[in-house]
Design an enzyme around this catalytic site. Structure first.
Site, short mmCIF file in Angstrom:
data_model
loop_
_atom_site.label_atom_id
_atom_site.label_comp_id
_atom_site.label_asym_id
_atom_site.label_seq_id
_atom_site.Cartn_x
_atom_site.Cartn_y
_atom_site.Cartn_z
N LYS A 19 -18.15 -6.27 7.57
CA LYS A 19 -16.48 -7.06 7.67
C LYS A 19 -16.14 -6.91 8.89
O LYS A 19 -15.73 -5.75 9.42
CB LYS A 19 -15.89 -6.32 6.52
CG LYS A 19 -14.49 -7.05 6.20
CD LYS A 19 -13.79 -6.38 4.90
CE LYS A 19 -12.33 -6.91 4.77
NZ LYS A 19 -11.68 -6.46 3.94
N SER B 168 -3.22 -8.38 3.46
CA SER B 168 -3.05 -7.99 5.09
C SER B 168 -3.50 -9.32 5.44
O SER B 168 -3.02 -9.66 6.59
CB SER B 168 -4.51 -7.07 5.06
OG SER B 168 -4.34 -5.79 4.38
N HIS C 206 0.73 -1.14 0.18
CA HIS C 206 -0.03 0.16 -0.21
C HIS C 206 0.76 1.28 0.07
O HIS C 206 0.61 2.16 -0.78
CB HIS C 206 -0.81 0.15 1.33
CG HIS C 206 -2.00 -1.03 1.14
ND1 HIS C 206 -2.20 -1.79 2.63
CD2 HIS C 206 -2.88 -1.43 0.37
CE1 HIS C 206 -3.17 -2.61 2.34
NE2 HIS C 206 -3.51 -2.22 0.98
N ARG D 68 -1.93 -6.34 -7.98
CA ARG D 68 -0.78 -7.51 -7.91
C ARG D 68 -1.10 -8.25 -9.21
O ARG D 68 -1.97 -8.57 -9.61
CB ARG D 68 -0.69 -8.29 -6.78
CG ARG D 68 -0.41 -7.39 -5.42
CD ARG D 68 -0.92 -7.92 -4.10
NE ARG D 68 -2.46 -8.34 -4.05
CZ ARG D 68 -3.08 -8.73 -3.03
NH1 ARG D 68 -2.44 -9.41 -2.22
NH2 ARG D 68 -4.43 -9.06 -3.09
#
Length: 178
Positions: free
Chosen positions: A54, A141, A30, A103
């Site tokens: 979430k 993460s 990030h 990515r």
């Protein structure tokens, strides 16, 4: 959270870009995208998305503080939270650009689908993709949470997250019930 009126098409600025994500927690990947995007735009707003459905490791205020902590060297970067659609948040800021980090292989299909949906929602907002550096292409993460839980070596963790947030990450993981 943003409650500003939305900008019209003519008021959107391509000098303002918004990089949205959960940043739970912020990773070196990030940070690399933030640093690169901050060189491309006059103002870069980091939009930390709030999703009540979430389960997050860090609450919104903690995520703001962590991102601000690692961006002190970037004077044109601002950090805000938002809920709802990212394109609505981007428009509310008068921004004309969304920045997305991708990515190789793992994100391209999903990000392309999201970009197409965003174009249907607001064709005036452009999406700029920045490819993750090969050093960070595997960082996520969820991966770093696993590493942090299994390794007590901060040097291991520093390969994935900025050193400045390691104490906060360790404290948060230690406080979680087993």
């Amino acid at each position: 959270m943003s409650s500003q009126p939305s900008a019209t098409k003519d008021e959107l600025s391509h000098n303002i870009a918004v990089y949205t994500g959960s940043f739970d927690p912020v990773t070196l990947g990030h940070l690399h995208i933030i640093e690169r995007a901050s060189k491309l735009f006059d103002t870069l707003v980091i939009g930390i998305g709030i999703n009540a459905d979430k389960k997050s490791l860090f609450n919104p205020d903690e995520r703001i503080e962590l991102v601000q902590r690692i961006c002190t060297h970037l004077p044109n970067v601002q950090v805000q939270t938002f809920d709802g659609l990212a394109v609505d948040f981007v428009r509310s800021l008068g921004a004309g650009v969304m920045v997305r980090g991708i990515r190789p292989l793992t994100d391209i299909a999903g990000e392309f689908t999201m970009m197409m949906a965003n174009r249907q929602l607001d064709a005036d907002i452009e999406t700029v993709f920045l490819m993750a550096d090969e050093r960070f292409a595997h960082v996520s993460s969820s991966l770093l949470k696993q590493i942090a839980a299994l390794s007590e070596d901060d040097d291991h963790l520093a390969k994935f997250v900025p050193r400045a947030i390691i104490p906060s990450l360790r404290a948060k993981l230690t406080a979680l019930p087993n």
